[in-house]
Write a protein that holds these residues in place. Sequence first.
Motif, PDB file in Angstrom:
ATOM      1  N   TYR A  98      10.088  -3.560   1.543  1.00 44.62           N
ATOM      2  CA  TYR A  98      11.040  -3.754   0.451  1.00 44.62           C
ATOM      3  C   TYR A  98      10.441  -3.299  -0.887  1.00 44.62           C
ATOM      4  O   TYR A  98      11.116  -2.692  -1.713  1.00 44.62           O
ATOM      5  CB  TYR A  98      11.425  -5.230   0.353  1.00 44.62           C
ATOM      6  N   ALA A  99       9.169  -3.617  -1.111  1.00 44.66           N
ATOM      7  CA  ALA A  99       8.525  -3.262  -2.379  1.00 44.66           C
ATOM      8  C   ALA A  99       8.447  -1.752  -2.546  1.00 44.66           C
ATOM      9  O   ALA A  99       8.671  -1.219  -3.647  1.00 44.66           O
ATOM     10  CB  ALA A  99       7.134  -3.881  -2.450  1.00 44.66           C
ATOM     11  N   VAL A 100       8.104  -1.057  -1.475  1.00 43.42           N
ATOM     12  CA  VAL A 100       8.022   0.403  -1.538  1.00 43.42           C
ATOM     13  C   VAL A 100       9.407   0.999  -1.778  1.00 43.42           C
ATOM     14  O   VAL A 100       9.561   1.951  -2.566  1.00 43.42           O
ATOM     15  CB  VAL A 100       7.394   0.969  -0.250  1.00 43.42           C
ATOM     16  N   ARG A 101      10.418   0.446  -1.123  1.00 45.35           N
ATOM     17  CA  ARG A 101      11.783   0.927  -1.343  1.00 45.35           C
ATOM     18  C   ARG A 101      12.211   0.721  -2.793  1.00 45.35           C
ATOM     19  O   ARG A 101      12.863   1.585  -3.393  1.00 45.35           O
ATOM     20  CB  ARG A 101      12.751   0.229  -0.392  1.00 45.35           C
ATOM     21  N   ALA A 102      11.846  -0.409  -3.364  1.00 44.11           N
ATOM     22  CA  ALA A 102      12.179  -0.662  -4.771  1.00 44.11           C
ATOM     23  C   ALA A 102      11.509   0.354  -5.678  1.00 44.11           C
ATOM     24  O   ALA A 102      12.124   0.885  -6.612  1.00 44.11           O
ATOM     25  CB  ALA A 102      11.751  -2.079  -5.158  1.00 44.11           C
ATOM     26  N   ALA A 109       8.622   9.759  -7.341  1.00 41.76           N
ATOM     27  CA  ALA A 109       7.198  10.081  -7.151  1.00 41.76           C
ATOM     28  C   ALA A 109       6.470   8.978  -6.402  1.00 41.76           C
ATOM     29  O   ALA A 109       5.364   9.194  -5.904  1.00 41.76           O
ATOM     30  CB  ALA A 109       6.531  10.326  -8.501  1.00 41.76           C
ATOM     31  N   LEU A 110       7.074   7.795  -6.310  1.00 45.02           N
ATOM     32  CA  LEU A 110       6.438   6.661  -5.633  1.00 45.02           C
ATOM     33  C   LEU A 110       6.979   6.418  -4.230  1.00 45.02           C
ATOM     34  O   LEU A 110       6.580   5.450  -3.578  1.00 45.02           O
ATOM     35  CB  LEU A 110       6.599   5.393  -6.476  1.00 45.02           C
ATOM     36  N   CYS A 111       7.878   7.289  -3.761  1.00 44.50           N
ATOM     37  CA  CYS A 111       8.461   7.082  -2.433  1.00 44.50           C
ATOM     38  C   CYS A 111       7.397   7.108  -1.337  1.00 44.50           C
ATOM     39  O   CYS A 111       7.503   6.395  -0.341  1.00 44.50           O
ATOM     40  CB  CYS A 111       9.525   8.128  -2.158  1.00 44.50           C
ATOM     41  N   ASN A 112       6.382   7.929  -1.506  1.00 48.40           N
ATOM     42  CA  ASN A 112       5.313   8.047  -0.510  1.00 48.40           C
ATOM     43  C   ASN A 112       4.025   7.386  -0.996  1.00 48.40           C
ATOM     44  O   ASN A 112       2.928   7.831  -0.678  1.00 48.40           O
ATOM     45  CB  ASN A 112       5.051   9.524  -0.185  1.00 48.40           C
ATOM     46  N   VAL A 113       4.186   6.290  -1.741  1.00 52.55           N
ATOM     47  CA  VAL A 113       3.036   5.671  -2.394  1.00 52.55           C
ATOM     48  C   VAL A 113       1.954   5.244  -1.404  1.00 52.55           C
ATOM     49  O   VAL A 113       0.763   5.307  -1.713  1.00 52.55           O
ATOM     50  CB  VAL A 113       3.497   4.466  -3.253  1.00 52.55           C
ATOM     51  N   PRO A 134       8.111  -3.951 -14.169  1.00 53.00           N
ATOM     52  CA  PRO A 134       8.479  -4.921 -13.127  1.00 53.00           C
ATOM     53  C   PRO A 134       8.290  -4.407 -11.707  1.00 53.00           C
ATOM     54  O   PRO A 134       7.762  -5.120 -10.846  1.00 53.00           O
ATOM     55  CB  PRO A 134       9.947  -5.220 -13.430  1.00 53.00           C
ATOM     56  N   VAL A 135       8.693  -3.177 -11.442  1.00 52.93           N
ATOM     57  CA  VAL A 135       8.563  -2.664 -10.079  1.00 52.93           C
ATOM     58  C   VAL A 135       7.106  -2.375  -9.731  1.00 52.93           C
ATOM     59  O   VAL A 135       6.675  -2.577  -8.593  1.00 52.93           O
ATOM     60  CB  VAL A 135       9.457  -1.420  -9.862  1.00 52.93           C
ATOM     61  N   LEU A 136       6.319  -1.929 -10.700  1.00 57.19           N
ATOM     62  CA  LEU A 136       4.899  -1.691 -10.450  1.00 57.19           C
ATOM     63  C   LEU A 136       4.173  -3.006 -10.166  1.00 57.19           C
ATOM     64  O   LEU A 136       3.303  -3.075  -9.280  1.00 57.19           O
ATOM     65  CB  LEU A 136       4.256  -0.983 -11.644  1.00 57.19           C
ATOM     66  N   TYR A 137       4.524  -4.046 -10.919  1.00 56.12           N
ATOM     67  CA  TYR A 137       3.910  -5.357 -10.726  1.00 56.12           C
ATOM     68  C   TYR A 137       4.267  -5.923  -9.350  1.00 56.12           C
ATOM     69  O   TYR A 137       3.406  -6.432  -8.627  1.00 56.12           O
ATOM     70  CB  TYR A 137       4.391  -6.302 -11.831  1.00 56.12           C
ATOM     71  N   THR A 138       5.542  -5.806  -8.979  1.00 55.44           N
ATOM     72  CA  THR A 138       5.955  -6.303  -7.665  1.00 55.44           C
ATOM     73  C   THR A 138       5.238  -5.552  -6.559  1.00 55.44           C
ATOM     74  O   THR A 138       4.709  -6.160  -5.615  1.00 55.44           O
ATOM     75  CB  THR A 138       7.475  -6.150  -7.490  1.00 55.44           C
ATOM     76  N   LEU A 139       5.192  -4.236  -6.648  1.00 52.89           N
ATOM     77  CA  LEU A 139       4.512  -3.452  -5.618  1.00 52.89           C
ATOM     78  C   LEU A 139       3.041  -3.813  -5.529  1.00 52.89           C
ATOM     79  O   LEU A 139       2.500  -4.014  -4.431  1.00 52.89           O
ATOM     80  CB  LEU A 139       4.673  -1.952  -5.917  1.00 52.89           C
ATOM     81  N   GLY A 140       2.370  -3.940  -6.667  1.00 50.24           N
ATOM     82  CA  GLY A 140       0.947  -4.263  -6.659  1.00 50.24           C
ATOM     83  C   GLY A 140       0.649  -5.635  -6.081  1.00 50.24           C
ATOM     84  O   GLY A 140      -0.255  -5.801  -5.260  1.00 50.24           O
ATOM     85  N   THR A 141       1.440  -6.642  -6.481  1.00 47.16           N
ATOM     86  CA  THR A 141       1.156  -7.997  -6.022  1.00 47.16           C
ATOM     87  C   THR A 141       1.558  -8.202  -4.564  1.00 47.16           C
ATOM     88  O   THR A 141       0.851  -8.874  -3.802  1.00 47.16           O
ATOM     89  CB  THR A 141       1.864  -9.028  -6.915  1.00 47.16           C
ATOM     90  N   VAL A 142       2.681  -7.619  -4.152  1.00 52.70           N
ATOM     91  CA  VAL A 142       3.096  -7.742  -2.754  1.00 52.70           C
ATOM     92  C   VAL A 142       2.123  -6.990  -1.846  1.00 52.70           C
ATOM     93  O   VAL A 142       1.797  -7.452  -0.749  1.00 52.70           O
ATOM     94  CB  VAL A 142       4.543  -7.234  -2.582  1.00 52.70           C
ATOM     95  N   TRP A 143       1.659  -5.859  -2.285  1.00 45.07           N
ATOM     96  CA  TRP A 143       0.666  -5.100  -1.520  1.00 45.07           C
ATOM     97  C   TRP A 143      -0.622  -5.915  -1.381  1.00 45.07           C
ATOM     98  O   TRP A 143      -1.259  -5.936  -0.332  1.00 45.07           O
ATOM     99  CB  TRP A 143       0.389  -3.770  -2.208  1.00 45.07           C
ATOM    100  N   ALA A 144      -0.995  -6.614  -2.438  1.00 47.00           N
ATOM    101  CA  ALA A 144      -2.172  -7.486  -2.371  1.00 47.00           C
ATOM    102  C   ALA A 144      -1.972  -8.573  -1.326  1.00 47.00           C
ATOM    103  O   ALA A 144      -2.891  -8.917  -0.558  1.00 47.00           O
ATOM    104  CB  ALA A 144      -2.447  -8.110  -3.739  1.00 47.00           C
TER     105      ALA A 144
END
Length: 279
Positions: A98-102, A109-113, A134-144
């Motif tokens: 979900y985070a990557v989709r967001a 540019a972040l589709c293949n992050v 907001p989306v960068l923070y969500t992706l970073g924290t969820v990935w963590a």
Amino acid sequence: MSRLVSLLLSLSCLVALHGCAVARVGDNLPYGVLNNNDVELVRDGLPTYLLMIDGLITNWPESENLLRGGAGLYSAYAGLFVQDPERASTLSTKALGYAVRAACERDDALCNVRSLNVLALEKALEDTRRGDVPVLYTLGTVWAGYIQIHSSDWNAVADLARVRALLERVIALDEHYERGQAHMYLAVLDSLLPEALGGQPASAKAHFEQAIALSDSRNLMAMVLYAERYARMTFDRPLHDRLLQQVLEADPAEHGLTLQNTFAQQQAEQLLAEADDYF
């Protein structure tokens, strides 16, 4: 990473829901959870949010806010309350998806992050702006959170450098976001290992202190993590006990932080009770 850090994912995602379709039920719905001082009640209620957000994403699959909310909710539930490793793995994988989709909805540019190397990711992040925080923070924290659950998988652990790049970009764009909690995550990353094994205690200390300062000392979780991750690593008993006593003496009620602060006080009591055995 600490179980304390996992709780932050749920709190962050509930704020994300504030501006999306869920807000049609009532703009203060997220704060009914964030301002609750009953951790067990929230634990029992989170599955309802999971089912609700899945249904909303099915109807609005391209909604960045809904995808961010779903990412945070699933990550929080998997990291905090799911004991079965296989189930936790499945839920955290869904959260990261979900985070990557967001992120992809926000920036092509972040589709293949997940397949970008660190240098390529840093290059892509150069074009991000404050509105992307907001989306960068969500992706970073969820990935963590995903890495925490998959800590036995070295391929997952290798992604920590990408998580760091995302959180550092959040700080560069708006270090005040979520009351400076990106600093807190970076502090935890810097204190995962002792200095002799590659840890960065000086950097961790600076990030913890900045997180506390940006919240005007109202983020009690930052103080607990400072004691747990840094003070214990450096065997600084006076700092450890002072931070935890300050947490216990504080009023946990704070708009948007009450649940987090209540949990932090519970953990502070436990850490103090164990202190003689540790030091």
